[in-house]
Each structure stands twice: as structure tokens, then as C-alpha cells.
Design an enzyme around this catalytic site. Sequence first.
Site, mmCIF file in Angstrom:
data_model
loop_
_atom_site.group_PDB
_atom_site.id
_atom_site.type_symbol
_atom_site.label_atom_id
_atom_site.label_comp_id
_atom_site.label_asym_id
_atom_site.label_seq_id
_atom_site.Cartn_x
_atom_site.Cartn_y
_atom_site.Cartn_z
ATOM 1 N N GLN A 236 0.969 -3.838 3.547
ATOM 2 C CA GLN A 236 -0.141 -4.410 2.796
ATOM 3 C C GLN A 236 -0.366 -5.863 3.202
ATOM 4 O OE1 GLN A 236 -2.289 -3.000 0.768
ATOM 5 N NE2 GLN A 236 -1.343 -0.970 0.866
ATOM 6 N N TYR A 268 1.186 10.297 3.208
ATOM 7 C CA TYR A 268 0.787 9.112 3.962
ATOM 8 C C TYR A 268 1.716 7.960 3.548
ATOM 9 C CZ TYR A 268 -3.467 12.013 3.880
ATOM 10 O OH TYR A 268 -4.361 13.059 3.934
ATOM 11 N N CYS A 372 -8.560 2.900 -0.625
ATOM 12 C CA CYS A 372 -9.180 1.642 -0.218
ATOM 13 C C CYS A 372 -10.663 1.824 0.088
ATOM 14 C CB CYS A 372 -8.451 1.041 0.976
ATOM 15 S SG CYS A 372 -8.360 2.120 2.422
#
Length: 415
Positions: A236, A268, A372
Site C-alpha cells: 500500500q 489476491y 480501489c
Amino acid sequence: MGENVGREIELTVDRIAHGGIAVGRLDGRVVFVSDAIPGETVRARVSDDRKKSFWRADTVAVLEASEHRREHVWAAASLDRDPRGRVGGAEFGHIALAHQRELKRQVLAEALQRQAGLGPDDLPNPLAVDALPGDTAANGLGWRTRIRLHVDPQGRLGPMASRSHTVIPVTDAPLATPAVQAAIPFAERFTGLGTLDVLAPTVGEPRLVIGEQKPSVIREVVGEREFQLDDTGFWQVHRAAPVALTAAVQEAIDPTVFDPRADNLDLYGGVGLLAAAVADRFGPATRITSVESDERATDHASENLAEWVGASAETGRVDRWLRTLDSGASEADRARLRAATVVLDPPRSGAGGEVMQLLGRLAPAQLVYVACDPVALARDVALAAEHGYRLVGIRGLDLFPHTHHVEAVATLVRT
């Protein structure tokens, strides 16, 4: 290139679209306008008129400004530059920070309503996009622990212009943390190289990754835990995002539905950040398998999850891995899967039809979806609904201040 490219037009924009572009109309035609804020009247220069149904244009002057307009946080992206010379990567930098979050909330709500068919009463009240700690005080600056810069023909560093492959040389990067900014070699020349990554992990000194450099292992601290990963691997970007996402996923799981003995999954999974969040929340006996296509990331995940006896990491493309699981599952396996919680954090394109169909067949008790991209999330929420899943909670997180990007953590429960 059509005859209208380069033409300057005046119009009022009335909403923000997915992708962070304002939307207005000129003689009935939709015009997508960069660097504008809903409610403003602007003069814009047409940059693309290839489609009959819409044009694209760039703001060159603001005739009636929004109360939320601010001086751009990055001078290299400001209106006083020709649109072709404005850097990308800070497309909301001219908007007051709190209003950026409101626009992101609107995009998230609109996507869920349009793509997933959810009405206002189906969404959390209020649906919010929350700031991360420290961002308001810092005006949304200094959060990027990683930045990729490109090299122009003269060897100078910079990002690309918006919707372009043109490199714009810069001498600052205000969204980057102070450590990253200090490590960027703006004055040097890198002729012959394509990219330069600069990152500042929480353990050790900042580092440069030049072009296709061989990866080396770094360590990141999240709360009281330490994770190993490649310096070329995914992590991140926001300095506070790993802690924020850990807490958001832990809170998104309905504990009355969670079964630590079930075949819980982290899809994932990267290097195991969210699998660790689940195991930390529900204890050392938690069973969870992290699935990731990148073999090196899986190797790191195995190390990062080693303290939990029931945690493991497997390498595989999620769709293929689920297909194999579905085809070979016994009745006992299926029972443990039906009791499972599945956390998934897919790439920007989302999980997609096959993965959502396979999850529907396996029928886990709940899905915690980290997204996202609001439109991809909404599409997958609609696909999940076809298999009996209902959206029971969603929270937006502003992991990318001064950009249009927004993270969301959604909970879907099988009904």
C-alpha cells in the site's frame, strides 16, 4: 484529430464522473472536462472530439469558481500551465480536501446505484469516505511512501502528463513523504532508463529501484507486526494505509458469521497483510489460505503468516485456483467453504464474472471485498447478488488524497 480540437468553449459543469473528470454539456453534447469542479463555469480547450457522443476538454480559465477551489497543491499541475504540460497524478489537487472526499462519496454511491441497482435505502446512512490519520492536518500532502518517476529523452525525472506518455520534468513531489522527497535525485540525469522507483519502507533507509532492477527484500511494520516483501513488489502506497485497511477489514467481518475452523480465504492476498488481519482478529486457531499469483509474494506471505498454524499461502491465479477447488471439493470441503469468510482485494479491474460465479457456487457465508475502483466493485456486488449475497456494509477510505481514487471495504452476506 477532428476540426474541433483546440477550440475553446465555455460551459458549466454539474457533476463528477468516475475517473475524476467533471461533466458538462455543450449544445446537448456531453463534455468531460479536466481541472474543473461541479458548479463551476469554465473556459475549456477541446482535446478530443473523435466520439460523436462526447468530447474531452481541459480547463484553461475559471469564469465562475466553486467555493471549494483552492490553489493547486502541485505547481506543476496548475492552470497557468498549458494542459499538455500539466503533470498527472494529482487531478483533485485544486479542490478543498473535505470536498474531494464528498465527490468520491458521490462517485461511490452513484456506481452502486447504477451498476448494482441499489437504491438510497440500500446504502449505509451515512455513506462516508473517511480521511486517514494526519491527512487533514497535512492538507493531504506527504503521504506517498512510494513513487514511480519516468525519464524524459534528456534523462530528467518526472511523472507523465495526464492521459499522455509525455514525461513532465519536475523538481518536487509534494504528495510523497519527506523521506521519499529527500531521496529523489531530481538533479541527476538518467539517460537510457525508463523508470525510477523511490520508496521509503518503515524499516531501513529510503531506496531507489532503477528500471528492471533485481528485487531485494525489505520490511514494513504494521502495528506490532512486521512483514517482509520485495522492494519491487506491491505494498500500500499511503503511509497509514496498511494499518487503516487492517482495521477496516477486521471491522467489516461479521463475527456472528465468522467460523475460525472454516476454510477461510484471502484472495489476491499479496504478502499476507489481510490474512494476518483476519487471524489477528479471530485468534491463533484461525484457518485461512492466502492465494496470490506472484510466486515471490506467496513465499513472503508464507513467512509473514508462519506464526498461525492454520494459515497458509498458495501460488495461483485466483480464477484457476477457485476452479480447481470447485471441481475437486468433497462434501466435507464444501461444508467448510459454506461456513467460510472470503476476503478479496482484487486489482483495479475487480474480481470479474468468473471469480464471482465460482464464489457463488462455493457459497461462503460472507465476502469482505476491498476495492480501489467503485465501478468494478459495483459490478461485482451485482454479480454477487445473483448468487444470493446482500451488501450489508460499506466504508470508503481516502487512501489517495488529491487524486480521484478511493478505496472501499464492503461486506456481503449470503442470505
